[in-house]
Scaffold this active site. Sequence first.
Site, PDB file in Angstrom:
ATOM      1  N   ARG A 183      16.679 -16.446  12.409  1.00 15.47           N
ATOM      2  CA  ARG A 183      17.421 -16.751  11.181  1.00 15.47           C
ATOM      3  C   ARG A 183      17.935 -18.185  11.197  1.00 15.47           C
ATOM      4  NH1 ARG A 183      20.586 -10.926  10.112  1.00 15.47           N
ATOM      5  NH2 ARG A 183      18.779  -9.966   9.070  1.00 15.47           N
ATOM      6  N   TYR A 227      12.068 -14.099   4.024  1.00 18.98           N
ATOM      7  CA  TYR A 227      11.881 -13.433   5.316  1.00 18.98           C
ATOM      8  C   TYR A 227      13.062 -13.624   6.257  1.00 18.98           C
ATOM      9  CZ  TYR A 227       9.355 -17.819   6.864  1.00 18.98           C
ATOM     10  OH  TYR A 227       8.953 -19.087   7.161  1.00 18.98           O
ATOM     11  N   GLU A 228      13.051 -12.819   7.339  1.00 19.59           N
ATOM     12  CA  GLU A 228      14.184 -12.688   8.270  1.00 19.59           C
ATOM     13  C   GLU A 228      15.448 -12.201   7.556  1.00 19.59           C
ATOM     14  OE1 GLU A 228      13.424 -12.633  11.208  1.00 19.59           O
ATOM     15  OE2 GLU A 228      11.486 -13.603  11.037  1.00 19.59           O
ATOM     16  N   GLY A 229      15.265 -11.389   6.540  1.00 19.52           N
ATOM     17  CA  GLY A 229      16.384 -10.894   5.757  1.00 19.52           C
ATOM     18  C   GLY A 229      16.588 -11.769   4.546  1.00 19.52           C
ATOM     19  N   MET A 251       7.132 -10.900  16.246  1.00 18.44           N
ATOM     20  CA  MET A 251       8.219  -9.963  15.994  1.00 18.44           C
ATOM     21  C   MET A 251       7.714  -8.969  14.949  1.00 18.44           C
ATOM     22  SD  MET A 251      12.151 -10.883  14.941  1.00 18.44           S
ATOM     23  CE  MET A 251      11.676 -11.892  13.549  1.00 18.44           C
TER      24      MET A 251
END
Length: 596
Positions: A295, A439-441, A162
């Site tokens: 997430r 990570y992933e927000g 990604m």
Amino acid sequence: MATYKAPLRDMRFVLYELHDGAALSSLPGLEDMTPELFDPVLEEAAKVCEEVLFPLNRSGDEEGCQFENGVVRTPKGFIEAYKTFREGGWTSITADPAYGGQGIPNIVNVLITEMICSANLSFGLYPGLTQGACKALVAHGSDELKERYMPKLVEGTWSGTMCLTEPHCGTDLGLCRTKAVPNDDGTYRLSGTKIFISAGEHDLTENIIHFVLARLPDAPPGIKGISLFLVPKFLPNADGTPGKRNGVSCGAIEHKMGIKASATCVLNFDEATAWLVGSPHKGMRSMFTMMNEERLAVGLQGLGLAEVSYQGAVAYARERLQGRSLSGAKYPDKPADPIIVHPDVRRMLLSMRAAAEGCRALGAWVGQAVDIAAHTDDPKAKQEAEDFVALMTPIVKALFTDYGFETANHGVQVMGGHGYIREHGMEQYVRDARIAQVYEGTNGVQALDLVGRKLGAHMGRNLRSFFHPVAEFIQSRSDNPALSRYVDPLTKAFVRLQQATGQIAKVGLKRPEEAGAAATEYLRLFGLVALAYQWARMAEVSLKKLEEKTGEDDFYRAKLATGAFFMDRVLPQTGALFSSIMAGGSTMIEFPEAAF
């Protein structure tokens, strides 16, 4: 030495006794998914994790990935472990059978993913990202792309990534500069640089398929101008074998605090041949299919590290002799008592245990909702399940990863100086756990997503998917004296959550910064109430099983005792969180910027 044993008994409790996973076979497409299938899968997953992946965790951390002349080599043993993993069918476990997958329900995969993350988080990132890539491709890709790439991704001979972040933009993807120019044959020429790309280059698979955010020449500015593209490392030949090298290369790998056996890459795209996935300028919608999958998976990384940290700390606390119990020697035949007798050590161990078991129950509940949303033919049930997953995704990601880091740090504290050195493996869990909060927000972004998007979505409809079952549970059990020590604290915390929700909704409409100021505390408050609900339900099941005299009294009594600890010593944190939320955000909003 570090230790790990898959907690299969507790996993079966969560799967069958708490969430009635056997009922999944009533859903269309899951008719064959029964405990007779699930149990051998879980047992074999435990064997692979304990015997293949876990022994490589410390050596992989010490060796790390090596980068030379554009080539990334994973640590010793990883290629062989991945071959075993792939040949065992673990890359295809949840994939659509139409592409060679096994179609195992997500609630079971939640437990498998936890085991992988406990055993070897760095290793788990490689196949984990591929699962997310498959979800995005199936949901948004053309039939031609799915037919060409899905079978190889599912069998694990190809892997996925990604590619979002660029040197100048992370969370704000509207700043993305990577460009994609259309060709006459329907493909695109994609150019730009992406950073922090997990599994962006490695030697485990024969091809790597990158899912890349980029802008078309006519793209509107900001987030509405982002499109999603598929960019293979090697362009496939007509027979499906990897062909010539595409215009994508690894420029460097990051030297990181943790997850050192996972290659985190800088990827350079130089007029790489790309294919559009989904509609032009709708890339964020397509990418969020993968991002939301990841997430939830990242949340399970926190859970996995919480479990293995707990196991290591308990093993050490049983063996380490230090001092005497405050009430007198518990082991007079030994020169000192094991530290597990000391109240503060027990506080830390029970905090770790309550976090791991509570998060396992909550994660499986969300996993069950994913299955219902994907398979039910009841429109109302589907909507409720989708609402619930949307609401809980930021909570699972942030709460579980916060607990993963907190629990690993408790493990270091239990071990003292021996936790800080490499020998027992605990310091690695602290380092590995830290990235999951980022990570992933980042977890702050998850909190903003919760208060800024999920609470107000569909006029508050998402909230009903959680508030209604909790309210019903409390009301129907309020006159049960055996459950009162679990239901009464839940009731008080739930009232606080309802009041805090109303406060945020009220002030957030007029002053959005107030909602932002309360977001992190609100997410933790919400998460604690969700865990309390699971603990109350687990207590109810355990009390019933004790009445039935199943022969496992020790297991159910331990479950009740852990739940009581959570209610008495952890859930009261909701009071402080509530006070902080209700105090408002003026002290941080109005603080002069120049004074920082």
